[in-house]
Scaffold this active site. Sequence first.
Site, mmCIF file in Angstrom:
data_model
loop_
_atom_site.group_PDB
_atom_site.id
_atom_site.type_symbol
_atom_site.label_atom_id
_atom_site.label_comp_id
_atom_site.label_asym_id
_atom_site.label_seq_id
_atom_site.Cartn_x
_atom_site.Cartn_y
_atom_site.Cartn_z
ATOM 1 N N ASN A 95 18.666 21.615 10.249
ATOM 2 C CA ASN A 95 18.452 20.371 9.525
ATOM 3 C C ASN A 95 17.482 20.675 8.381
ATOM 4 O O ASN A 95 16.426 21.267 8.598
ATOM 5 C CB ASN A 95 17.857 19.320 10.477
ATOM 6 C CG ASN A 95 17.859 17.949 9.870
ATOM 7 O OD1 ASN A 95 17.398 17.752 8.757
ATOM 8 N ND2 ASN A 95 18.367 16.980 10.614
ATOM 9 N N LYS A 96 17.850 20.310 7.170
ATOM 10 C CA LYS A 96 17.011 20.609 5.989
ATOM 11 C C LYS A 96 15.681 19.847 6.017
ATOM 12 O O LYS A 96 14.717 20.256 5.382
ATOM 13 C CB LYS A 96 17.799 20.228 4.726
ATOM 14 C CG LYS A 96 17.247 20.827 3.447
ATOM 15 C CD LYS A 96 18.182 20.546 2.288
ATOM 16 C CE LYS A 96 17.638 21.105 0.990
ATOM 17 N NZ LYS A 96 17.657 22.570 0.960
ATOM 18 N N ASN A 147 24.331 10.173 16.779
ATOM 19 C CA ASN A 147 24.225 8.793 16.293
ATOM 20 C C ASN A 147 25.613 8.393 15.826
ATOM 21 O O ASN A 147 26.083 8.901 14.805
ATOM 22 C CB ASN A 147 23.253 8.724 15.112
ATOM 23 C CG ASN A 147 21.863 9.239 15.479
ATOM 24 O OD1 ASN A 147 21.372 8.963 16.568
ATOM 25 N ND2 ASN A 147 21.250 10.001 14.600
ATOM 26 N N SER A 155 22.855 8.856 9.016
ATOM 27 C CA SER A 155 22.819 8.785 7.549
ATOM 28 C C SER A 155 23.960 9.568 6.902
ATOM 29 O O SER A 155 24.297 9.312 5.763
ATOM 30 C CB SER A 155 21.477 9.298 7.016
ATOM 31 O OG SER A 155 21.242 10.621 7.420
ATOM 32 N N GLN A 156 24.550 10.517 7.617
ATOM 33 C CA GLN A 156 25.644 11.313 7.046
ATOM 34 C C GLN A 156 26.952 10.976 7.742
ATOM 35 O O GLN A 156 26.995 10.909 8.984
ATOM 36 C CB GLN A 156 25.354 12.818 7.222
ATOM 37 C CG GLN A 156 24.152 13.317 6.428
ATOM 38 C CD GLN A 156 24.361 13.235 4.918
ATOM 39 O OE1 GLN A 156 25.496 13.235 4.422
ATOM 40 N NE2 GLN A 156 23.274 13.153 4.171
ATOM 41 N N HIS A 160 28.260 15.316 13.084
ATOM 42 C CA HIS A 160 27.181 16.258 13.395
ATOM 43 C C HIS A 160 26.428 15.788 14.641
ATOM 44 O O HIS A 160 26.203 14.600 14.833
ATOM 45 C CB HIS A 160 26.212 16.385 12.212
ATOM 46 C CG HIS A 160 25.616 15.074 11.797
ATOM 47 N ND1 HIS A 160 26.310 14.134 11.060
ATOM 48 C CD2 HIS A 160 24.396 14.525 12.034
ATOM 49 C CE1 HIS A 160 25.543 13.079 10.863
ATOM 50 N NE2 HIS A 160 24.382 13.287 11.451
ATOM 51 N N GLN A 162 22.825 16.688 16.798
ATOM 52 C CA GLN A 162 21.558 17.371 16.503
ATOM 53 C C GLN A 162 20.862 17.860 17.774
ATOM 54 O O GLN A 162 21.035 17.286 18.852
ATOM 55 C CB GLN A 162 20.630 16.409 15.768
ATOM 56 C CG GLN A 162 21.339 15.745 14.598
ATOM 57 C CD GLN A 162 20.391 15.095 13.627
ATOM 58 O OE1 GLN A 162 19.353 15.644 13.279
ATOM 59 N NE2 GLN A 162 20.749 13.913 13.157
ATOM 60 N N ASN A 270 17.139 5.762 15.202
ATOM 61 C CA ASN A 270 18.338 6.479 15.651
ATOM 62 C C ASN A 270 18.133 6.888 17.119
ATOM 63 O O ASN A 270 17.283 6.305 17.811
ATOM 64 C CB ASN A 270 18.662 7.648 14.702
ATOM 65 C CG ASN A 270 17.634 8.766 14.777
ATOM 66 O OD1 ASN A 270 16.762 8.789 15.640
ATOM 67 N ND2 ASN A 270 17.741 9.704 13.856
ATOM 68 N N LEU A 277 10.993 8.317 20.659
ATOM 69 C CA LEU A 277 10.390 9.168 19.623
ATOM 70 C C LEU A 277 10.578 8.494 18.269
ATOM 71 O O LEU A 277 11.668 8.550 17.686
ATOM 72 C CB LEU A 277 11.051 10.551 19.616
ATOM 73 C CG LEU A 277 10.940 11.334 20.921
ATOM 74 C CD1 LEU A 277 11.857 12.544 20.911
ATOM 75 C CD2 LEU A 277 9.490 11.759 21.178
#
Length: 316
Positions: A95-96, A147, A155-156, A160, A162, A270, A277
């Site tokens: 993740n960037k 998500n 958001s994308q 994906h 994570q 999310n 968290l």
Amino acid sequence: MLISLPQDFYTNLSKKYDIAINNGHMKFNGESAVNNIYHEKVNNTTFDCQLTFLKTLMYRPEKGEQKINPFAEPEPELTILDDFGPEDEFKLVYNKYPVVPKHFMMITKEFISQNTPLNSNELLAIYSVLQTLKNAPEKQEWIAFYNCGEESGASQPHKHVQFISLPPENFRPYPEDLISTSEPFIPSTTREPLQNPDIPFAHFVAKLPNISEVDKDDLTMIFSGLLQRVLTVLRENEANHISYNCILTTNYMMLVPRKKAKYAEKIGINSCGILGLFLCPSEETFNLCKEVGPLEILKDVGFPNTAGQSTDEYHY
Ligand code: AMP
């Protein structure tokens, strides 16, 4: 049968992460992050949560599009494995804008919508990664999360999943308590998933059998059993979208139906938030989280708890 990852997977994950951070390919100011852990009491339950103020989250694109898709051609410096999965249909990439060191993702090579449920190859691949992380030399608890849907906090739009490590101490996610006294979940109309009545939002937890003995059909059946409950809640509350968070560990799977992506149009939640968290990119959101309180926020973005309600043949 789980999928084998390269022997040096974890060593590589750590090494490449250090290189990418040092060369500025990721944005992460973890050393100046503020992490406050709280233990909130609700009836007989202690809800552990962590509020994090992490400035570099500000750089994370708020809403991605298929046309400007960072996962279509991931940066080589962020790529961990180019080919992964039963049909080599996935990549593993960092993740960037990580929330913890080594935060990474499994992405599909081809564009697949983030609104689709996890399929059996995806579940098998996720559990293979989680099992590998569990056996890593550095002892950390890892989770995977997905998500799904427009109100889930994603958001994308490109599919994906994570992977992050959990706070090293003083934080026990609430599903752990639920599974501590339960048998592994076998979906049926007479067996309900676990749900803690003290927690003010619907959440469906399945304790997993010993993960090394589970195959992809078992994982798919468990996921579908939980998704069925999510769909029932969404239908009964007349939701016009299918949004939920999914949290996966080697011990349990949890699905949480979602009413909305943000609290008061300000705090995005999310799967991480759903597990306790809370990730805040600004001082304003950090203070608002403290003021309102984590459980109040989660109650607002989820649906009412359904503990004690049974399933019949009219449920999904
Ligand atoms: P979600 O918000 O659940 O859809 O997750 C998408 C993730 O992609 C976010 O956590 C972002 O930090 C991450 N992200 C955004 N742009 C990039 C990029 N160019 N390369 C890698 N990760 C990215």
